[in-house]
Motif scaffolding. Structure first.
Motif, short mmCIF file in Angstrom:
data_model
loop_
_atom_site.label_atom_id
_atom_site.label_comp_id
_atom_site.label_asym_id
_atom_site.label_seq_id
_atom_site.Cartn_x
_atom_site.Cartn_y
_atom_site.Cartn_z
N GLN A 136 -18.26 8.63 -7.54
CA GLN A 136 -16.93 8.97 -7.03
C GLN A 136 -16.22 7.66 -6.78
O GLN A 136 -16.83 6.59 -6.83
CB GLN A 136 -17.01 9.82 -5.75
CG GLN A 136 -17.63 9.11 -4.57
CD GLN A 136 -17.89 10.05 -3.40
OE1 GLN A 136 -19.02 10.45 -3.19
NE2 GLN A 136 -16.88 10.39 -2.64
N ARG A 137 -14.93 7.72 -6.51
CA ARG A 137 -14.16 6.49 -6.39
C ARG A 137 -14.65 5.66 -5.21
O ARG A 137 -14.91 6.18 -4.12
CB ARG A 137 -12.67 6.80 -6.22
CG ARG A 137 -11.84 5.52 -6.21
CD ARG A 137 -10.37 5.77 -6.00
NE ARG A 137 -9.66 4.49 -6.01
CZ ARG A 137 -8.39 4.34 -5.63
NH1 ARG A 137 -7.70 5.37 -5.23
NH2 ARG A 137 -7.81 3.16 -5.67
N LEU A 138 -14.78 4.36 -5.45
CA LEU A 138 -15.09 3.42 -4.39
C LEU A 138 -13.76 2.92 -3.83
O LEU A 138 -13.05 2.17 -4.50
CB LEU A 138 -15.92 2.26 -4.93
CG LEU A 138 -16.34 1.21 -3.90
CD1 LEU A 138 -17.29 1.81 -2.87
CD2 LEU A 138 -17.00 0.02 -4.59
N GLN A 139 -13.42 3.35 -2.63
CA GLN A 139 -12.13 2.98 -2.05
C GLN A 139 -12.07 1.48 -1.81
O GLN A 139 -13.07 0.85 -1.43
CB GLN A 139 -11.91 3.74 -0.74
CG GLN A 139 -11.77 5.24 -0.91
CD GLN A 139 -13.10 5.96 -0.94
OE1 GLN A 139 -14.15 5.33 -0.86
NE2 GLN A 139 -13.07 7.27 -1.05
N PRO A 140 -10.89 0.86 -2.03
CA PRO A 140 -10.77 -0.59 -1.85
C PRO A 140 -11.22 -1.06 -0.47
O PRO A 140 -11.80 -2.14 -0.35
CB PRO A 140 -9.26 -0.83 -2.06
CG PRO A 140 -8.84 0.27 -2.98
CD PRO A 140 -9.65 1.46 -2.57
N GLU A 141 -10.96 -0.24 0.58
CA GLU A 141 -11.35 -0.65 1.93
C GLU A 141 -12.86 -0.75 2.05
O GLU A 141 -13.39 -1.65 2.71
CB GLU A 141 -10.79 0.34 2.95
CG GLU A 141 -9.28 0.35 3.07
CD GLU A 141 -8.59 1.07 1.92
OE1 GLU A 141 -7.39 0.84 1.70
OE2 GLU A 141 -9.26 1.87 1.23
N VAL A 142 -13.58 0.19 1.43
CA VAL A 142 -15.04 0.15 1.45
C VAL A 142 -15.54 -1.05 0.66
O VAL A 142 -16.48 -1.75 1.06
CB VAL A 142 -15.63 1.45 0.88
CG1 VAL A 142 -17.15 1.38 0.83
CG2 VAL A 142 -15.19 2.64 1.72
N ARG A 143 -14.91 -1.31 -0.47
CA ARG A 143 -15.27 -2.47 -1.28
C ARG A 143 -15.09 -3.77 -0.49
O ARG A 143 -15.93 -4.67 -0.54
CB ARG A 143 -14.40 -2.49 -2.55
CG ARG A 143 -14.90 -3.39 -3.64
CD ARG A 143 -13.88 -3.44 -4.76
NE ARG A 143 -13.43 -2.12 -5.16
CZ ARG A 143 -13.68 -1.56 -6.33
NH1 ARG A 143 -14.40 -2.20 -7.21
NH2 ARG A 143 -13.21 -0.38 -6.62
N ASP A 144 -13.99 -3.86 0.26
CA ASP A 144 -13.73 -5.05 1.07
C ASP A 144 -14.82 -5.24 2.13
O ASP A 144 -15.31 -6.35 2.36
CB ASP A 144 -12.37 -4.96 1.74
CG ASP A 144 -11.22 -5.03 0.75
OD1 ASP A 144 -11.45 -5.45 -0.41
OD2 ASP A 144 -10.09 -4.66 1.13
N ARG A 145 -15.19 -4.14 2.80
CA ARG A 145 -16.22 -4.22 3.85
C ARG A 145 -17.55 -4.66 3.26
O ARG A 145 -18.28 -5.46 3.86
CB ARG A 145 -16.37 -2.87 4.54
CG ARG A 145 -15.22 -2.53 5.48
CD ARG A 145 -15.32 -1.11 5.98
NE ARG A 145 -16.58 -0.85 6.64
CZ ARG A 145 -17.05 0.37 6.93
NH1 ARG A 145 -16.33 1.42 6.59
NH2 ARG A 145 -18.19 0.52 7.55
N ALA A 146 -17.88 -4.16 2.07
CA ALA A 146 -19.14 -4.54 1.43
C ALA A 146 -19.12 -6.03 1.08
O ALA A 146 -20.13 -6.73 1.27
CB ALA A 146 -19.36 -3.70 0.17
N GLY A 147 -17.98 -6.51 0.60
CA GLY A 147 -17.88 -7.92 0.26
C GLY A 147 -17.99 -8.83 1.47
O GLY A 147 -18.56 -9.92 1.38
#
Length: 266
Positions: A36-47
């Motif tokens: 499913q889509r990886l939301q940009p906010e989640v991507r930022d937190r992971a980074g």
């Protein structure tokens, strides 16, 4: 080099576990997400949590098509998109409800034809008539738009649209905005029946530890994104956990069942 593949809902749970900081994750180089889509906010937190890892989104279907974000794509492209096809012979169309190609940048149903995408199911002519176009494009049911980079952006599933008074609202669009709220760990928007409008939207959220959130506060937050008012959730339900499917996605069906049971007991 270490790779890990997670669906977004499991990635969120993983990052929200306070015990994660006790481990040395510096060997992790690629954090790959799909399903499913990886939301940009989640991507930022992971980074931020694992700065050594490149966050890479992909999109795939059992019927064929595979898309990947390339690790050398510009950062903003990697942040926003689910990639582009792995094979140059994959053909993609984005169409509206009438089967007409949408304008460049518009949202449409993903239809695909290519060397490894099926042309039909065995002995299922009626289903094939619905699942494919007359010229052999498989109708995925996924909504996408083409990014200026040539990559694609997932916009949810057709079946996840909420129809409020004739207006179709993408549940995933609103979920992405809700996830930007500092107190929200995960979110899913589902329809609730309404005698007048047909459906209204309920935002079901999982909050971060110790956080509180009410509907008026959420509405004010969402209005900050200047979205149309008919897209605002009209109910808010806070859960201790969101039900997941066997492959780790939020199960909207189970969530609706839990919400119905909760409202019936109230």
């Amino acid at each position: 080099m270490t790779h890990i593949h997670l669906v977004p809902s499991l990635l969120i749970r993983w990052m929200s576990d306070p015990g994660i900081t006790r481990y040395d994750l510096s060997s992790l180089r690629v954090l790959q997400s799909g399903g499913q889509r990886l939301q940009p906010e989640v991507r930022d937190r992971a980074g931020q949590l694992i700065p050594t890892a490149a966050v890479q989104e992909n999109f795939g279907m059992a019927e064929g098509l595979l898309m990947f974000v390339r690790l050398d794509d510009p950062e903003e492209v990697r942040r926003q998109t689910c990639g582009r096809p792995v094979c140059p012979d994959d053909e993609i169309r984005l169409v509206d409800e009438d089967g007409t190609d949408v304008p460049e940048g518009g949202v449409g149903e993903l239809c695909v034809r290519g060397p490894y995408t099926l042309r039909g199911y065995f002995r299922a002519p009626e289903h094939n008539a619905r699942a494919s176009t007359s010229d052999g494009f498989y109708r995925s049911g996924d909504l996408m738009r083409r990014h200026p980079s040539g990559n694609y952006v997932g916009e949810g599933r057709q079946k996840d649209l909420i129809t409020r008074g004739g207006e179709k609202i993408s549940a995933e669009e609103i979920e992405n905005l809700i996830l930007a709220h500092a107190d929200v760990d995960n979110a899913a928007c589902v329809p609730v029946p309404d005698e007048v409008l047909g459906e209204r939207m309920c935002a079901c959220v999982l909050l971060r530890r110790g956080a509180r959130l009410d509907l008026p506060e959420l509405v004010v937050f969402l209005l900050g994104f200047e979205i149309a008012k008919h897209k605002l959730p009209e109910q808010l339900a806070v859960f201790d956990e969101l039900p997941l499917s066997p492959i780790g996605k939020v199960s909207r069906k189970d969530l609706v069942d839990r919400l119905t049971a909760r409202q019936g007991a109230a």
